[in-house]
Scaffold this motif. Structure first.
Motif, PDB file in Angstrom:
ATOM      1  N   LEU A  10      -2.745  -1.886  -8.302  1.00  0.00           N
ATOM      2  CA  LEU A  10      -2.519  -0.549  -9.282  1.00  0.00           C
ATOM      3  C   LEU A  10      -1.473  -0.434 -10.348  1.00  0.00           C
ATOM      4  O   LEU A  10      -1.367   0.447 -11.036  1.00  0.00           O
ATOM      5  N   TYR A  58      -8.549  -5.582  -1.454  1.00  0.00           N
ATOM      6  CA  TYR A  58      -7.333  -5.045  -2.231  1.00  0.00           C
ATOM      7  C   TYR A  58      -7.333  -5.253  -3.680  1.00  0.00           C
ATOM      8  O   TYR A  58      -7.822  -6.430  -4.237  1.00  0.00           O
ATOM      9  N   ASN A  65     -10.755  -1.007  -1.368  1.00  0.00           N
ATOM     10  CA  ASN A  65     -11.958  -0.517  -1.349  1.00  0.00           C
ATOM     11  C   ASN A  65     -12.413  -1.054   0.189  1.00  0.00           C
ATOM     12  O   ASN A  65     -12.198  -2.239   0.225  1.00  0.00           O
ATOM     13  N   ASN A 118       2.155   2.032  -3.136  1.00  0.00           N
ATOM     14  CA  ASN A 118       1.312   2.459  -4.276  1.00  0.00           C
ATOM     15  C   ASN A 118       1.236   1.146  -5.143  1.00  0.00           C
ATOM     16  O   ASN A 118       1.129   1.424  -6.440  1.00  0.00           O
ATOM     17  N   SER A 150      -4.251  -1.116  -3.870  1.00  0.00           N
ATOM     18  CA  SER A 150      -5.079   0.127  -2.985  1.00  0.00           C
ATOM     19  C   SER A 150      -5.983  -0.921  -2.616  1.00  0.00           C
ATOM     20  O   SER A 150      -6.279  -2.159  -2.749  1.00  0.00           O
ATOM     21  N   TYR A 188     -11.605  -4.875   3.917  1.00  0.00           N
ATOM     22  CA  TYR A 188     -10.948  -4.097   2.973  1.00  0.00           C
ATOM     23  C   TYR A 188     -10.897  -5.076   1.797  1.00  0.00           C
ATOM     24  O   TYR A 188     -10.175  -6.053   2.043  1.00  0.00           O
ATOM     25  N   LEU A 241       0.899  -1.184   0.106  1.00  0.00           N
ATOM     26  CA  LEU A 241       0.109  -0.231   0.018  1.00  0.00           C
ATOM     27  C   LEU A 241       0.955   1.263  -0.134  1.00  0.00           C
ATOM     28  O   LEU A 241       0.654   2.249  -0.663  1.00  0.00           O
ATOM     29  N   LYS A 242       1.976   1.435   0.751  1.00  0.00           N
ATOM     30  CA  LYS A 242       2.792   2.517   1.102  1.00  0.00           C
ATOM     31  C   LYS A 242       3.661   2.685  -0.519  1.00  0.00           C
ATOM     32  O   LYS A 242       3.793   3.628  -0.760  1.00  0.00           O
TER      33      LYS A 242
END
Length: 123
Positions: free
Chosen positions: A71, A68, A60, A55, A58, A66, A52-53
């Motif tokens: 991206l 995943y 929803n 990128n 991401s 959550y 996540l960090k």
């Protein structure tokens, strides 16, 4: 400069699942990895957090769950990792990597024909 993040070997395992089972929850990832790794759920969640960090993924949020999703494109990541590997191990000489692979692996007639076709197409 590429916008593809540097992904560690452990993170690749998480990404493969997310690319394949998109979207997915942390619990689904943990369950999928149960037979192939000895990672604790906390380890998997740490790897997800790192992605996540970076990128690379991401999420929803639906209620308290959550989901995943990637991206970054799998093929683009593979291409970037291949370039990095060739640069790191073979000083950027793809020919040396290919020669090493061909010499050390048993190729079928079909493999050889495919390689010839690819090389002919590149001319």
């Amino acid at each position: 400069m590429s916008n593809i993040p540097k992904i560690s070997e452990a993170e690749w395992e998480i990404m493969k699942i997310i690319w394949n089972k998109n979207p997915c929850t942390a619990n689904e990832i943990i369950k999928y990895l149960e037979g192939s790794t000895e990672w604790k759920p906390k380890t998997v969640k740490s790897l997800i957090s790192r992605l996540l960090k970076k990128n690379a993924i991401s999420f929803n949020e639906e209620g308290r769950t959550y989901y995943y999703y990637p991206l970054v494109n799998e093929k683009e990541c593979i291409k970037e990792e291949s370039k990095s590997f060739i640069q790191r191990v073979y000083n950027g000489a793809a020919k040396n990597m290919l020669l090493n692979f061909i010499e050390d692996n048993k190729l079928t007639e079909e493999d050889i024909d495919d390689l010839k076709r690819i090389l002919d197409d590149r001319k």
